[in-house]
Design an enzyme around this catalytic site. Structure first.
Site, PDB file in Angstrom:
ATOM      1  CG  LEU A 224     -54.230 -42.791 -30.172  1.00 50.28           C
ATOM      2  CD1 LEU A 224     -53.923 -44.245 -29.846  1.00 50.28           C
ATOM      3  CD2 LEU A 224     -55.707 -42.610 -30.431  1.00 50.28           C
ATOM      4  N   GLY A 225     -53.981 -38.773 -27.307  1.00 48.74           N
ATOM      5  CA  GLY A 225     -53.315 -37.963 -26.299  1.00 48.74           C
ATOM      6  C   GLY A 225     -53.211 -36.513 -26.715  1.00 48.74           C
TER       7      GLY A 225
ATOM      8  CB  VAL B 109     -45.754 -34.915 -26.766  1.00 45.63           C
ATOM      9  CG1 VAL B 109     -45.344 -35.349 -28.171  1.00 45.63           C
ATOM     10  CG2 VAL B 109     -44.529 -34.861 -25.862  1.00 45.63           C
TER      11      VAL B 109
ATOM     12  CB  SER C 227     -50.965 -29.504 -27.092  1.00 43.56           C
ATOM     13  OG  SER C 227     -49.837 -29.474 -26.241  1.00 43.56           O
TER      14      SER C 227
ATOM     15  CE  LYS D 171     -38.874 -42.418 -21.716  1.00 43.08           C
ATOM     16  NZ  LYS D 171     -39.795 -41.312 -22.007  1.00 43.08           N
TER      17      LYS D 171
ATOM     18  CD  GLU E  40     -35.652 -40.882 -35.257  1.00 41.27           C
ATOM     19  OE1 GLU E  40     -34.875 -41.003 -34.288  1.00 41.27           O
ATOM     20  OE2 GLU E  40     -35.488 -41.459 -36.340  1.00 41.27           O
TER      21      GLU E  40
ATOM     22  CE  LYS F 290     -35.471 -41.343 -23.483  1.00 41.21           C
ATOM     23  NZ  LYS F 290     -35.029 -40.047 -22.930  1.00 41.21           N
TER      24      LYS F 290
ATOM     25  N   GLY G 166     -38.777 -32.218 -24.604  1.00 43.48           N
ATOM     26  CA  GLY G 166     -39.447 -30.926 -24.787  1.00 43.48           C
ATOM     27  C   GLY G 166     -40.582 -31.050 -25.779  1.00 43.48           C
TER      28      GLY G 166
END
Length: 430
Positions: A12-13, A17, A19, A107, A131, A207, A304
């Site tokens: 999903l998406g 991230v 890709s 998050k 994670e 977080k 990143g």
């Protein structure tokens, strides 16, 4: 040799991230087989616009209808990297209740609705792994849920936002002001065009809510986290902190106390010898204290494309192993406690206070008297400079209940000798 086992997944998406996750799926294809005994195949990738070309992702995998994933019995794992609360919450709840395993990096969702998702995971007897939602590539959720469960944790604190850490590093090492450091962070891609979530502490707050819930087995939501950002930190604050032997960092902290759970995000003066003081630029780190494990620290890239994707894929590989060994859902949410979350005013802190006062006899004695009358004890005080009849005082207090400090500060602001409160920052240590 038997038929090769294939585990089908949906993504999903397909942004930065997403890709990155797809790239790792392809790059690690043979490694995944060796590590799990099965081949991972991403069959479908849900996006808003299926006509938009995405580098490295075959267009035939792109779909824009969630029910094509939910109703596909072949798909065993749903990997969510789209972000946002809606529709992600609905979709992941539906996936878990339908018996699909879920890996997410979201998050925002977990910090507000983690309890909903874990109820759904329990109902579906499924894995819910996340994670990548906290500190990118740094393994912190798995240690909190598994490795450290016998340690009776009492404190989790860390630098969990790379943007603010980069800004504060430049201010500390290069003498930049806040605006100059923010402009450089934006130019280099560390800060978003709208940096509010980072610089006001909201990102770190989400977080910390997640880490507090896992560490202390009691549900904590983002709305319960006291958040304060770095926009008021000046080059003078950083210079004076250094003179006292401290470094200023944006710290997310949660503590287990007799009165409940403390969850706060704010700038803090850390002693130069504290391990977190050496964490520079965009790096993240989490420092843990437990009764059995004592001190432990985890450090690395907190964001990143590939660092975050690596955390996602670590979870995916774990889920694949669980599927193959029929052991999904073995680690539940574990929020079996219902601990109160303390208001910031009821917590205890030390403070760094920088004020401008009229330079005349008795001014410091009056200020010390007001502080003392409100149970604020002075540990250190230095007069930094005097100019045009105004002196700058820098005070570091002993530990004090925050309500008492705030009461004292309100009274100080009404004094004729006080010209300005230039800085108020918490100091590590009790």
């Amino acid at each position: 040799m038997g038929q090769e086992r294939i585990i089908h997944a949906a993504l999903l998406g397909a942004g930065t991230v997403g890709s990155g996750v797809y790239k790792l799926v392809k790059d690690l294809e043979e490694e995944i087989i060796s590590k799990t005994g099965a081949r991972l195949v991403v069959d479908k990738i849900l996006v808003r616009d299926t006509t938009k070309a995405r580098e490295g992702i075959p267009s035939e995998l792109l779909i824009d209808r969630w029910d094509e994933i939910l109703n596909d019995p072949q798909i065993e794992i749903v990997i969510e990297v789209m972000g946002g609360i809606r529709p992600a919450l609905t979709w992941l709840e539906e996936a878990l209740r339908a018996g699909k395993q879920v890996v997410t990096a979201n998050k925002d969702l977990l910090a507000e609705y983690g309890e909903h998702l874990f109820d759904a995971a329990e109902a579906g007897k499924c894995d819910l792994h996340f994670e990548a939602a906290v500190a990118g590539a740094i393994p912190i959720i798995r240690p909190l849920r598994q490795s450290l469960v016998a340690s009776e944790l009492t404190e989790v604190m860390g630098i969990v936002n790379g943007t603010t850490n980069y800004i504060l590093t430049r201010m500390t090492e290069d003498g930049m002001g806040y605006e100059e450091a923010l402009a450089l962070a934006t130019k280099l891609g560390y800060a978003e065009s709208d940096p509010t979530a980072d610089v006001e502490g909201y990102d770190a707050g989400r977080k910390v809510a997640i880490m507090a819930s896992i560490a202390f087995n009691s549900n904590v939501t983002f709305s319960q986290v006291y958040t304060e950002g770095i926009t008021h930190i000046t080059a003078e604050d950083i210079r004076y902190a250094k003179e006292f032997g401290y470094v200023i960092k944006l710290i997310g902290m949660t503590r287990l106390t007799e009165g409940g759970v403390e969850v706060k995000v704010h700038p803090m003066l850390l002693p130069e010898q504290h391990p977190l003081s050496t964490v520079r630029d965009s790096f993240n780190a989490v420092f843990i204290h437990g009764e059995a494990c004592d001190d432990a620290m985890f450090m690395g890239r907190g964001a990143g494309q590939l660092p975050t994707a690596s955390a996602v894929m670590g979870d995916v590989i774990d889920v694949m192993r669980n599927i193959l060994h029929h052991s999904c859902g073995k680690i539940g949410y574990g929020c079996y406690r219902n601990l109160p979350v303390k208001s910031a005013e009821d917590t205890v802190s030390r403070f760094f206070l920088r004020i401008q006062v009229t330079d005349k006899p008795g001014a410091l004695a009056n200020i010390a008297g007001i502080l003392g009358n409100n149970d604020v004890s002075i540990a250190q005080v230095v007069q930094k400079r005097s100019h045009d009849g105004v002196a700058e005082l820098v005070i570091i207090t002993d530990p004090v209940r925050e309500k008492h400090f705030n009461d004292a500060l309100s009274i100080l602001k009404g004094m004729s000798v006080l010209k300005e409160v230039s800085g108020v920052i918490r100091v590590y240590g009790n």
